[in-house]
Write a protein that holds these residues in place. Structure first.
Motif, PDB file in Angstrom:
ATOM      1  N   PHE A 288       0.819  -1.212   0.000  1.00 48.00           N
ATOM      2  CA  PHE A 288       0.000   0.000   0.000  1.00 48.00           C
ATOM      3  C   PHE A 288       0.855   1.266   0.000  1.00 48.00           C
ATOM      4  CE2 PHE A 288      -3.422  -2.584   2.425  1.00 48.00           C
ATOM      5  CZ  PHE A 288      -3.914  -3.087   1.223  1.00 48.00           C
ATOM      6  N   ASN A 289       1.946   1.234   0.758  1.00 44.20           N
ATOM      7  CA  ASN A 289       2.791   2.424   0.892  1.00 44.20           C
ATOM      8  C   ASN A 289       3.603   2.710  -0.368  1.00 44.20           C
ATOM      9  OD1 ASN A 289       5.767   3.487   1.980  1.00 44.20           O
ATOM     10  ND2 ASN A 289       4.014   4.521   2.902  1.00 44.20           N
ATOM     11  N   ASN A 290       4.011   1.668  -1.072  1.00 39.84           N
ATOM     12  CA  ASN A 290       4.919   1.849  -2.208  1.00 39.84           C
ATOM     13  C   ASN A 290       4.227   1.791  -3.568  1.00 39.84           C
ATOM     14  OD1 ASN A 290       7.783   1.957  -1.005  1.00 39.84           O
ATOM     15  ND2 ASN A 290       6.848   0.228   0.069  1.00 39.84           N
ATOM     16  N   THR A 291       2.925   1.565  -3.573  1.00 37.55           N
ATOM     17  CA  THR A 291       2.171   1.584  -4.829  1.00 37.55           C
ATOM     18  C   THR A 291       1.711   3.015  -5.110  1.00 37.55           C
ATOM     19  OG1 THR A 291       1.398  -0.711  -4.683  1.00 37.55           O
ATOM     20  CG2 THR A 291       0.044   0.817  -5.949  1.00 37.55           C
ATOM     21  N   LYS A 292       1.854   3.435  -6.355  1.00 35.22           N
ATOM     22  CA  LYS A 292       1.411   4.793  -6.706  1.00 35.22           C
ATOM     23  C   LYS A 292      -0.112   4.926  -6.594  1.00 35.22           C
ATOM     24  CE  LYS A 292       5.266   5.868  -9.815  1.00 35.22           C
ATOM     25  NZ  LYS A 292       5.664   6.174 -11.214  1.00 35.22           N
ATOM     26  N   ILE A 293      -0.835   3.957  -7.156  1.00 32.54           N
ATOM     27  CA  ILE A 293      -2.302   3.995  -7.112  1.00 32.54           C
ATOM     28  C   ILE A 293      -2.812   2.653  -6.598  1.00 32.54           C
ATOM     29  CG2 ILE A 293      -4.423   4.161  -8.476  1.00 32.54           C
ATOM     30  CD1 ILE A 293      -2.952   6.002 -10.399  1.00 32.54           C
ATOM     31  N   ASN A 294      -3.389   2.673  -5.398  1.00 28.26           N
ATOM     32  CA  ASN A 294      -4.017   1.487  -4.814  1.00 28.26           C
ATOM     33  C   ASN A 294      -5.496   1.484  -5.188  1.00 28.26           C
ATOM     34  OD1 ASN A 294      -1.926   0.242  -2.796  1.00 28.26           O
ATOM     35  ND2 ASN A 294      -1.824   2.463  -2.460  1.00 28.26           N
ATOM     36  N   ARG A 309     -10.507  -2.268   3.197  1.00 26.69           N
ATOM     37  CA  ARG A 309      -9.373  -1.983   2.316  1.00 26.69           C
ATOM     38  C   ARG A 309      -9.047  -0.490   2.252  1.00 26.69           C
ATOM     39  NH1 ARG A 309     -11.434  -3.891  -1.646  1.00 26.69           N
ATOM     40  NH2 ARG A 309     -10.642  -6.023  -1.589  1.00 26.69           N
ATOM     41  N   ILE A 310     -10.074   0.356   2.208  1.00 26.00           N
ATOM     42  CA  ILE A 310      -9.837   1.802   2.135  1.00 26.00           C
ATOM     43  C   ILE A 310      -9.070   2.288   3.353  1.00 26.00           C
ATOM     44  CG2 ILE A 310     -10.994   4.053   2.266  1.00 26.00           C
ATOM     45  CD1 ILE A 310     -13.089   3.007   0.342  1.00 26.00           C
ATOM     46  N   MET A 314      -5.100   3.719   3.514  1.00 27.23           N
ATOM     47  CA  MET A 314      -4.823   5.053   4.053  1.00 27.23           C
ATOM     48  C   MET A 314      -3.928   4.998   5.283  1.00 27.23           C
ATOM     49  SD  MET A 314      -8.347   7.174   3.670  1.00 27.23           S
ATOM     50  CE  MET A 314      -8.973   7.688   2.081  1.00 27.23           C
ATOM     51  N   SER A 315      -4.095   3.967   6.102  1.00 26.54           N
ATOM     52  CA  SER A 315      -3.289   3.858   7.319  1.00 26.54           C
ATOM     53  C   SER A 315      -1.825   3.581   7.002  1.00 26.54           C
ATOM     54  CB  SER A 315      -3.844   2.756   8.229  1.00 26.54           C
ATOM     55  OG  SER A 315      -3.675   1.476   7.651  1.00 26.54           O
ATOM     56  N   VAL A 372      -7.384   9.303   8.872  1.00 27.04           N
ATOM     57  CA  VAL A 372      -7.513   8.039   9.597  1.00 27.04           C
ATOM     58  C   VAL A 372      -6.852   8.150  10.968  1.00 27.04           C
ATOM     59  CG1 VAL A 372      -6.846   5.605   9.631  1.00 27.04           C
ATOM     60  CG2 VAL A 372      -7.732   6.617   7.524  1.00 27.04           C
ATOM     61  N   LYS A 373      -5.679   8.741  11.012  1.00 25.18           N
ATOM     62  CA  LYS A 373      -4.950   8.875  12.276  1.00 25.18           C
ATOM     63  C   LYS A 373      -5.719   9.701  13.295  1.00 25.18           C
ATOM     64  CE  LYS A 373      -0.455  10.320  14.131  1.00 25.18           C
ATOM     65  NZ  LYS A 373       0.897  10.849  13.787  1.00 25.18           N
ATOM     66  N   ASN A 374      -6.391  10.729  12.838  1.00 22.98           N
ATOM     67  CA  ASN A 374      -7.097  11.631  13.753  1.00 22.98           C
ATOM     68  C   ASN A 374      -8.509  11.170  14.109  1.00 22.98           C
ATOM     69  OD1 ASN A 374      -4.935  13.451  13.872  1.00 22.98           O
ATOM     70  ND2 ASN A 374      -5.630  14.545  12.042  1.00 22.98           N
ATOM     71  N   GLU A 375      -9.136  10.385  13.224  1.00 23.41           N
ATOM     72  CA  GLU A 375     -10.550  10.097  13.436  1.00 23.41           C
ATOM     73  C   GLU A 375     -10.940   8.620  13.383  1.00 23.41           C
ATOM     74  OE1 GLU A 375     -13.262  12.538  11.205  1.00 23.41           O
ATOM     75  OE2 GLU A 375     -11.853  14.238  11.151  1.00 23.41           O
ATOM     76  N   TYR A 376     -10.156   7.768  12.717  1.00 20.47           N
ATOM     77  CA  TYR A 376     -10.644   6.421  12.439  1.00 20.47           C
ATOM     78  C   TYR A 376      -9.711   5.318  12.927  1.00 20.47           C
ATOM     79  CZ  TYR A 376     -13.738   9.073   9.400  1.00 20.47           C
ATOM     80  OH  TYR A 376     -14.646   9.969   8.914  1.00 20.47           O
ATOM     81  N   THR A 377      -8.996   5.559  14.009  1.00 21.87           N
ATOM     82  CA  THR A 377      -8.135   4.507  14.546  1.00 21.87           C
ATOM     83  C   THR A 377      -8.978   3.477  15.297  1.00 21.87           C
ATOM     84  OG1 THR A 377      -7.797   5.684  16.625  1.00 21.87           O
ATOM     85  CG2 THR A 377      -6.230   6.129  14.832  1.00 21.87           C
ATOM     86  N   TYR A 378      -8.408   2.284  15.443  1.00 21.59           N
ATOM     87  CA  TYR A 378      -9.093   1.250  16.229  1.00 21.59           C
ATOM     88  C   TYR A 378      -9.253   1.683  17.685  1.00 21.59           C
ATOM     89  CZ  TYR A 378      -9.185  -2.342  12.599  1.00 21.59           C
ATOM     90  OH  TYR A 378      -9.463  -3.072  11.465  1.00 21.59           O
TER      91      TYR A 378
END
Length: 392
Positions: A288-294, A309-310, A314-315, A372-378
Protein backbone atom coordinates in the motif's frame (compact mmCIF):
# COMPACT_ATOMS: atom_id res chain seq x y z
CA UNK A 1 -11.83 -6.54 32.28
CA UNK A 2 -11.64 -9.95 30.68
CA UNK A 3 -13.38 -11.14 27.54
CA UNK A 4 -13.58 -14.06 25.14
CA UNK A 5 -12.57 -13.27 21.55
CA UNK A 6 -14.11 -15.82 19.16
CA UNK A 7 -11.92 -15.76 16.05
CA UNK A 8 -12.38 -17.07 12.52
CA UNK A 9 -9.38 -15.45 10.84
CA UNK A 10 -10.50 -11.99 9.70
CA UNK A 11 -7.56 -9.82 8.63
CA UNK A 12 -8.47 -7.21 11.24
CA UNK A 13 -8.45 -9.53 14.28
CA UNK A 14 -4.73 -9.26 15.11
CA UNK A 15 -4.78 -5.46 15.05
CA UNK A 16 -7.88 -5.36 17.24
CA UNK A 17 -6.27 -7.73 19.76
CA UNK A 18 -3.21 -5.49 20.03
CA UNK A 19 -5.44 -2.46 20.54
CA UNK A 20 -7.57 -4.14 23.21
CA UNK A 21 -4.40 -5.18 25.05
CA UNK A 22 -3.20 -1.58 25.09
CA UNK A 23 -6.43 -0.72 26.87
CA UNK A 24 -5.48 -3.27 29.53
CA UNK A 25 -7.99 -5.97 28.61
CA UNK A 26 -7.28 -9.62 29.33
CA UNK A 27 -8.20 -11.64 26.25
CA UNK A 28 -8.94 -15.33 25.93
CA UNK A 29 -8.80 -16.23 22.24
CA UNK A 30 -10.87 -19.09 20.83
CA UNK A 31 -9.28 -19.96 17.48
CA UNK A 32 -10.46 -23.40 16.36
CA UNK A 33 -12.48 -22.04 13.40
CA UNK A 34 -9.33 -20.40 12.00
CA UNK A 35 -7.72 -23.79 11.49
CA UNK A 36 -10.83 -25.87 10.81
CA UNK A 37 -13.29 -24.24 8.42
CA UNK A 38 -15.56 -27.30 8.77
CA UNK A 39 -15.77 -26.82 12.53
CA UNK A 40 -19.24 -28.04 13.46
CA UNK A 41 -21.80 -25.82 15.14
CA UNK A 42 -22.65 -28.54 17.68
CA UNK A 43 -19.01 -28.83 18.74
CA UNK A 44 -18.58 -25.06 18.86
CA UNK A 45 -21.58 -24.66 21.17
CA UNK A 46 -20.27 -27.38 23.49
CA UNK A 47 -16.65 -26.25 23.62
CA UNK A 48 -17.24 -22.50 23.81
CA UNK A 49 -19.94 -23.12 26.43
CA UNK A 50 -17.43 -25.09 28.50
CA UNK A 51 -14.90 -22.25 28.29
CA UNK A 52 -17.56 -19.79 29.43
CA UNK A 53 -18.45 -22.04 32.38
CA UNK A 54 -14.84 -22.35 33.53
CA UNK A 55 -13.89 -18.68 33.27
CA UNK A 56 -15.71 -15.49 34.16
CA UNK A 57 -15.93 -13.06 31.26
CA UNK A 58 -17.22 -9.51 31.15
CA UNK A 59 -18.29 -9.96 27.52
CA UNK A 60 -17.78 -12.02 24.37
CA UNK A 61 -16.49 -10.38 21.19
CA UNK A 62 -16.38 -11.44 17.54
CA UNK A 63 -15.90 -10.02 14.09
CA UNK A 64 -19.25 -10.56 12.35
CA UNK A 65 -22.26 -12.16 14.01
CA UNK A 66 -22.58 -15.70 15.34
CA UNK A 67 -26.09 -16.71 16.48
CA UNK A 68 -24.78 -19.46 18.76
CA UNK A 69 -22.57 -16.95 20.61
CA UNK A 70 -25.59 -14.72 21.04
CA UNK A 71 -27.57 -17.61 22.52
CA UNK A 72 -24.73 -18.60 24.87
CA UNK A 73 -24.39 -15.01 26.09
CA UNK A 74 -28.13 -14.93 26.69
CA UNK A 75 -27.77 -18.01 28.91
CA UNK A 76 -24.76 -16.60 30.78
CA UNK A 77 -26.27 -13.09 30.90
CA UNK A 78 -23.24 -11.26 29.52
CA UNK A 79 -22.85 -8.86 26.61
CA UNK A 80 -22.18 -10.23 23.13
CA UNK A 81 -20.37 -7.50 21.19
CA UNK A 82 -19.96 -8.07 17.45
CA UNK A 83 -18.57 -5.75 14.79
CA UNK A 84 -19.81 -6.44 11.29
CA UNK A 85 -17.01 -5.76 8.80
CA UNK A 86 -18.25 -7.81 5.82
CA UNK A 87 -21.40 -8.03 3.74
CA UNK A 88 -23.52 -9.97 3.38
CA UNK A 89 -23.56 -11.53 6.84
CA UNK A 90 -26.69 -13.62 6.47
CA UNK A 91 -26.59 -14.69 10.13
CA UNK A 92 -27.73 -11.18 11.04
CA UNK A 93 -31.20 -12.23 9.90
CA UNK A 94 -31.41 -15.11 12.41
CA UNK A 95 -33.86 -14.79 15.30
CA UNK A 96 -30.85 -14.50 17.65
CA UNK A 97 -30.37 -10.91 16.49
CA UNK A 98 -33.27 -9.96 18.77
CA UNK A 99 -31.49 -11.01 21.98
CA UNK A 100 -31.20 -8.19 24.49
CA UNK A 101 -27.63 -9.15 25.44
CA UNK A 102 -26.41 -8.36 21.91
CA UNK A 103 -24.50 -5.22 21.07
CA UNK A 104 -24.19 -5.36 17.29
CA UNK A 105 -22.17 -2.75 15.37
CA UNK A 106 -22.64 -2.55 11.59
CA UNK A 107 -20.39 -0.66 9.16
CA UNK A 108 -22.79 -0.46 6.20
CA UNK A 109 -25.76 1.87 6.63
CA UNK A 110 -28.02 0.01 4.21
CA UNK A 111 -27.47 -3.19 6.18
CA UNK A 112 -27.82 -1.32 9.47
CA UNK A 113 -31.17 0.12 8.36
CA UNK A 114 -32.44 -3.41 7.69
CA UNK A 115 -31.23 -4.93 10.96
CA UNK A 116 -31.84 -2.06 13.38
CA UNK A 117 -35.66 -2.51 13.50
CA UNK A 118 -35.20 -6.12 14.64
CA UNK A 119 -33.52 -4.98 17.87
CA UNK A 120 -33.65 -1.15 18.05
CA UNK A 121 -31.85 -0.75 21.39
CA UNK A 122 -28.99 -3.12 20.60
CA UNK A 123 -27.94 -2.45 16.98
CA UNK A 124 -25.61 0.45 16.15
CA UNK A 125 -23.99 2.02 13.10
CA UNK A 126 -20.19 2.12 13.22
CA UNK A 127 -17.91 2.65 10.19
CA UNK A 128 -14.61 0.79 10.11
CA UNK A 129 -11.10 1.97 10.97
CA UNK A 130 -7.48 0.85 11.16
CA UNK A 131 -4.47 0.45 13.43
CA UNK A 132 -1.46 2.58 12.53
CA UNK A 133 1.28 1.72 15.03
CA UNK A 134 2.51 -1.59 13.64
CA UNK A 135 2.22 -0.40 10.04
CA UNK A 136 4.19 2.78 10.70
CA UNK A 137 7.04 0.68 12.13
CA UNK A 138 7.05 -1.82 9.24
CA UNK A 139 7.14 0.98 6.66
CA UNK A 140 9.81 2.97 8.50
CA UNK A 141 12.09 -0.05 8.97
CA UNK A 142 11.68 -1.55 5.50
CA UNK A 143 14.88 -2.18 3.55
CA UNK A 144 15.47 -0.67 0.13
CA UNK A 145 15.15 -4.17 -1.32
CA UNK A 146 11.70 -4.66 0.26
CA UNK A 147 10.51 -1.24 -0.89
CA UNK A 148 11.60 -1.97 -4.45
CA UNK A 149 9.97 -5.41 -4.36
CA UNK A 150 6.58 -3.90 -3.56
CA UNK A 151 6.80 -0.77 -5.73
CA UNK A 152 4.07 -0.71 -8.39
CA UNK A 153 2.25 1.79 -10.56
CA UNK A 154 -1.16 0.27 -9.80
CA UNK A 155 -2.06 -2.61 -7.52
CA UNK A 156 -5.04 -4.39 -6.03
CA UNK A 157 -4.98 -6.65 -2.98
CA UNK A 158 -7.93 -8.98 -2.57
CA UNK A 159 -10.14 -11.63 -4.10
CA UNK A 160 -11.69 -11.38 -7.56
CA UNK A 161 -14.58 -13.44 -6.11
CA UNK A 162 -14.36 -15.98 -8.94
CA UNK A 163 -13.29 -18.74 -6.52
CA UNK A 164 -16.02 -18.09 -3.95
CA UNK A 165 -18.99 -17.18 -6.11
CA UNK A 166 -22.08 -19.20 -5.07
CA UNK A 167 -23.91 -18.16 -8.26
CA UNK A 168 -21.86 -20.79 -10.12
CA UNK A 169 -24.12 -23.38 -8.41
CA UNK A 170 -27.01 -22.22 -10.60
CA UNK A 171 -28.25 -24.70 -13.18
CA UNK A 172 -29.26 -23.73 -16.68
CA UNK A 173 -32.84 -22.45 -16.61
CA UNK A 174 -35.46 -21.47 -19.14
CA UNK A 175 -34.30 -19.02 -21.78
CA UNK A 176 -36.45 -16.30 -20.27
CA UNK A 177 -35.19 -16.66 -16.68
CA UNK A 178 -31.54 -16.89 -17.70
CA UNK A 179 -31.99 -13.78 -19.83
CA UNK A 180 -33.90 -12.03 -17.05
CA UNK A 181 -31.11 -12.62 -14.51
CA UNK A 182 -28.44 -11.69 -17.05
CA UNK A 183 -30.19 -8.37 -17.67
CA UNK A 184 -30.24 -7.61 -13.93
CA UNK A 185 -26.55 -8.49 -13.60
CA UNK A 186 -25.48 -6.34 -16.54
CA UNK A 187 -27.62 -3.41 -15.40
CA UNK A 188 -25.95 -3.34 -11.97
CA UNK A 189 -22.32 -4.10 -12.88
CA UNK A 190 -21.15 -0.56 -13.69
CA UNK A 191 -23.52 1.32 -11.40
CA UNK A 192 -21.80 2.59 -8.25
CA UNK A 193 -23.44 3.94 -5.11
CA UNK A 194 -26.86 2.38 -5.60
CA UNK A 195 -27.66 -1.35 -5.39
CA UNK A 196 -31.03 -1.94 -7.03
CA UNK A 197 -30.95 -5.72 -7.64
CA UNK A 198 -33.48 -6.55 -4.93
CA UNK A 199 -35.92 -4.03 -6.40
CA UNK A 200 -35.54 -5.45 -9.91
CA UNK A 201 -35.93 -9.06 -8.79
CA UNK A 202 -39.62 -9.89 -9.01
CA UNK A 203 -41.14 -12.09 -6.31
CA UNK A 204 -43.00 -14.28 -8.83
CA UNK A 205 -39.72 -15.67 -10.21
CA UNK A 206 -37.94 -16.29 -6.91
CA UNK A 207 -39.17 -19.83 -6.23
CA UNK A 208 -38.28 -21.11 -9.69
CA UNK A 209 -34.81 -19.55 -9.53
CA UNK A 210 -34.29 -21.03 -6.07
CA UNK A 211 -35.17 -24.52 -7.34
CA UNK A 212 -32.38 -24.23 -9.90
CA UNK A 213 -29.60 -23.44 -7.42
CA UNK A 214 -27.93 -26.39 -5.72
CA UNK A 215 -27.84 -26.25 -1.90
CA UNK A 216 -29.65 -22.92 -1.77
CA UNK A 217 -28.60 -21.02 1.36
CA UNK A 218 -31.16 -21.13 4.17
CA UNK A 219 -30.72 -20.28 7.84
CA UNK A 220 -31.70 -22.90 10.42
CA UNK A 221 -34.60 -22.25 12.79
CA UNK A 222 -36.66 -19.08 12.93
CA UNK A 223 -35.24 -16.16 10.99
CA UNK A 224 -36.04 -12.94 9.13
CA UNK A 225 -34.27 -13.88 5.90
CA UNK A 226 -36.31 -14.04 2.69
CA UNK A 227 -35.35 -16.02 -0.38
CA UNK A 228 -35.51 -12.83 -2.43
CA UNK A 229 -32.95 -11.15 -0.17
CA UNK A 230 -30.70 -14.20 -0.29
CA UNK A 231 -30.85 -14.23 -4.08
CA UNK A 232 -30.22 -10.52 -4.49
CA UNK A 233 -27.43 -10.17 -1.94
CA UNK A 234 -25.67 -13.52 -1.63
CA UNK A 235 -26.02 -15.01 -5.12
CA UNK A 236 -26.48 -12.15 -7.57
CA UNK A 237 -24.29 -9.80 -5.51
CA UNK A 238 -21.42 -12.29 -5.67
CA UNK A 239 -21.80 -12.81 -9.41
CA UNK A 240 -21.90 -9.09 -10.15
CA UNK A 241 -18.87 -8.48 -7.94
CA UNK A 242 -16.89 -11.23 -9.69
CA UNK A 243 -17.75 -9.89 -13.13
CA UNK A 244 -17.02 -6.29 -12.24
CA UNK A 245 -13.65 -7.13 -10.71
CA UNK A 246 -12.52 -9.31 -13.61
CA UNK A 247 -13.71 -6.76 -16.19
CA UNK A 248 -12.09 -3.88 -14.28
CA UNK A 249 -8.77 -5.70 -13.96
CA UNK A 250 -8.85 -6.51 -17.68
CA UNK A 251 -9.57 -2.89 -18.64
CA UNK A 252 -6.71 -1.58 -16.52
CA UNK A 253 -4.17 -4.25 -17.46
CA UNK A 254 -4.81 -3.66 -21.16
CA UNK A 255 -3.67 -0.04 -20.73
CA UNK A 256 -1.28 0.03 -17.76
CA UNK A 257 1.16 -2.04 -15.74
CA UNK A 258 -1.06 -3.69 -13.11
CA UNK A 259 0.05 -5.86 -10.17
CA UNK A 260 -2.45 -7.91 -8.19
CA UNK A 261 -2.15 -9.89 -4.97
CA UNK A 262 -4.80 -12.58 -4.95
CA UNK A 263 -5.50 -16.29 -4.68
CA UNK A 264 -8.04 -15.97 -7.48
CA UNK A 265 -7.36 -17.55 -10.86
CA UNK A 266 -6.01 -14.92 -13.28
CA UNK A 267 -5.04 -17.20 -16.17
CA UNK A 268 -7.62 -15.46 -18.37
CA UNK A 269 -6.01 -12.11 -17.55
CA UNK A 270 -2.59 -12.61 -19.17
CA UNK A 271 -1.43 -9.00 -18.83
CA UNK A 272 -1.88 -8.95 -15.05
CA UNK A 273 1.08 -9.68 -12.79
CA UNK A 274 -0.37 -11.92 -10.07
CA UNK A 275 1.89 -12.25 -7.02
CA UNK A 276 -0.44 -14.59 -5.12
CA UNK A 277 -1.52 -13.90 -1.55
CA UNK A 278 0.06 -11.00 0.36
CA UNK A 279 0.95 -11.45 4.03
CA UNK A 280 -1.47 -9.25 5.93
CA UNK A 281 0.78 -7.97 8.69
CA UNK A 282 4.17 -7.73 6.97
CA UNK A 283 3.65 -7.31 3.22
CA UNK A 284 0.36 -5.45 2.78
CA UNK A 285 1.65 -2.26 4.49
CA UNK A 286 4.60 -2.16 2.08
CA UNK A 287 2.40 -2.79 -0.96
CA UNK A 288 0.00 0.00 0.00
CA UNK A 289 2.79 2.42 0.89
CA UNK A 290 4.92 1.85 -2.21
CA UNK A 291 2.17 1.58 -4.83
CA UNK A 292 1.41 4.79 -6.71
CA UNK A 293 -2.30 4.00 -7.11
CA UNK A 294 -4.02 1.49 -4.81
CA UNK A 295 -7.29 0.37 -6.37
CA UNK A 296 -10.35 -0.29 -4.24
CA UNK A 297 -13.20 -2.18 -5.88
CA UNK A 298 -15.95 -2.43 -3.28
CA UNK A 299 -17.96 -5.63 -3.26
CA UNK A 300 -21.43 -4.97 -4.64
CA UNK A 301 -22.80 -6.62 -1.50
CA UNK A 302 -21.47 -3.68 0.50
CA UNK A 303 -24.28 -1.46 -0.64
CA UNK A 304 -23.41 1.91 0.92
CA UNK A 305 -20.48 1.52 3.33
CA UNK A 306 -16.70 1.61 3.03
CA UNK A 307 -14.68 -1.63 3.12
CA UNK A 308 -11.67 -2.28 5.33
CA UNK A 309 -9.37 -1.98 2.32
CA UNK A 310 -9.84 1.80 2.13
CA UNK A 311 -8.85 2.31 5.78
CA UNK A 312 -5.97 -0.17 5.51
CA UNK A 313 -4.51 1.61 2.49
CA UNK A 314 -4.82 5.05 4.05
CA UNK A 315 -3.29 3.86 7.32
CA UNK A 316 -0.14 3.00 5.30
CA UNK A 317 0.01 6.46 3.64
CA UNK A 318 -1.20 4.93 0.41
CA UNK A 319 -3.14 6.73 -2.31
CA UNK A 320 -6.66 5.30 -2.78
CA UNK A 321 -8.58 5.26 -6.05
CA UNK A 322 -12.02 3.85 -5.25
CA UNK A 323 -15.37 3.32 -6.87
CA UNK A 324 -18.02 5.72 -5.56
CA UNK A 325 -20.01 4.59 -2.52
CA UNK A 326 -22.94 6.45 -0.95
CA UNK A 327 -21.16 6.91 2.40
CA UNK A 328 -17.72 7.78 1.03
CA UNK A 329 -18.08 11.57 1.09
CA UNK A 330 -19.43 11.45 4.64
CA UNK A 331 -16.04 10.14 5.76
CA UNK A 332 -13.54 11.58 3.26
CA UNK A 333 -13.19 14.59 0.97
CA UNK A 334 -13.00 13.62 -2.67
CA UNK A 335 -9.89 14.93 -4.42
CA UNK A 336 -8.26 15.80 -1.10
CA UNK A 337 -8.16 12.56 0.96
CA UNK A 338 -9.39 10.00 -1.56
CA UNK A 339 -10.19 9.93 -5.28
CA UNK A 340 -13.33 8.25 -6.61
CA UNK A 341 -14.60 7.16 -10.00
CA UNK A 342 -18.18 6.61 -11.17
CA UNK A 343 -17.51 4.82 -14.46
CA UNK A 344 -14.77 2.72 -16.08
CA UNK A 345 -13.95 5.63 -18.38
CA UNK A 346 -13.47 8.00 -15.44
CA UNK A 347 -11.34 5.38 -13.69
CA UNK A 348 -8.97 5.16 -16.67
CA UNK A 349 -8.77 8.95 -16.93
CA UNK A 350 -7.94 9.29 -13.22
CA UNK A 351 -5.27 6.59 -13.41
CA UNK A 352 -3.58 8.42 -16.27
CA UNK A 353 -3.80 11.75 -14.45
CA UNK A 354 -2.44 10.62 -11.09
CA UNK A 355 0.35 8.51 -12.56
CA UNK A 356 1.61 11.76 -14.11
CA UNK A 357 1.07 13.97 -11.04
CA UNK A 358 3.26 12.61 -8.27
CA UNK A 359 3.13 15.68 -6.04
CA UNK A 360 -0.68 15.87 -5.95
CA UNK A 361 -1.01 12.14 -5.49
CA UNK A 362 1.34 12.16 -2.50
CA UNK A 363 -0.52 15.10 -0.94
CA UNK A 364 -3.82 13.24 -1.13
CA UNK A 365 -2.23 10.10 0.35
CA UNK A 366 -0.84 12.13 3.27
CA UNK A 367 -4.22 13.81 3.84
CA UNK A 368 -5.97 10.43 3.90
CA UNK A 369 -3.44 9.10 6.38
CA UNK A 370 -3.95 12.08 8.69
CA UNK A 371 -7.75 11.69 8.54
CA UNK A 372 -7.51 8.04 9.60
CA UNK A 373 -4.95 8.87 12.28
CA UNK A 374 -7.10 11.63 13.75
CA UNK A 375 -10.55 10.10 13.44
CA UNK A 376 -10.64 6.42 12.44
CA UNK A 377 -8.14 4.51 14.55
CA UNK A 378 -9.09 1.25 16.23
CA UNK A 379 -8.47 2.98 19.55
CA UNK A 380 -11.30 5.40 18.82
CA UNK A 381 -13.55 2.71 17.37
CA UNK A 382 -13.10 0.38 20.35
CA UNK A 383 -13.74 3.21 22.79
CA UNK A 384 -17.00 4.05 21.03
CA UNK A 385 -18.06 0.39 20.93
CA UNK A 386 -17.44 -0.18 24.60
CA UNK A 387 -19.17 3.02 25.70
CA UNK A 388 -22.25 2.09 23.66
CA UNK A 389 -22.14 -1.52 24.82
CA UNK A 390 -22.19 -0.76 28.52
CA UNK A 391 -24.13 2.47 28.76
CA UNK A 392 -27.40 2.15 30.63
Amino acid sequence: MKFLFYRYGSICEEDLIETFKEYGYEIVEYTKEIYNKNYSLKLAVKEVGNVMMKEQFDFVFSINFYPFLSELCKVFKIRYISWIVDSPVMELYSSSITNSWNRTFIFDRALYNEIKPLNPDCVFYLPLGARLKNKDAIIENASREDKDKFTHDISFVGSLYTEKNPYTQKKEMSGFLDGYLEAIIRSQEWVYGYYFVEKLLEEKYVDEIKENIDDFLELPGNNFLTDKRTLSQFYLGSEITARERVDTVEKISNRFSFDIYTGSDTTKLPKVKNHGYAKTLTEMPLIFNNTKINLNMTSKMIRTGLPLRIFDIMSCKGFVLSNYQEEIFEEFENGEEIVTYSSPEEMVYLIEYYLQNDKRRKEIAENGYMKVKNEYTYEKRIEKMLIKSFEK
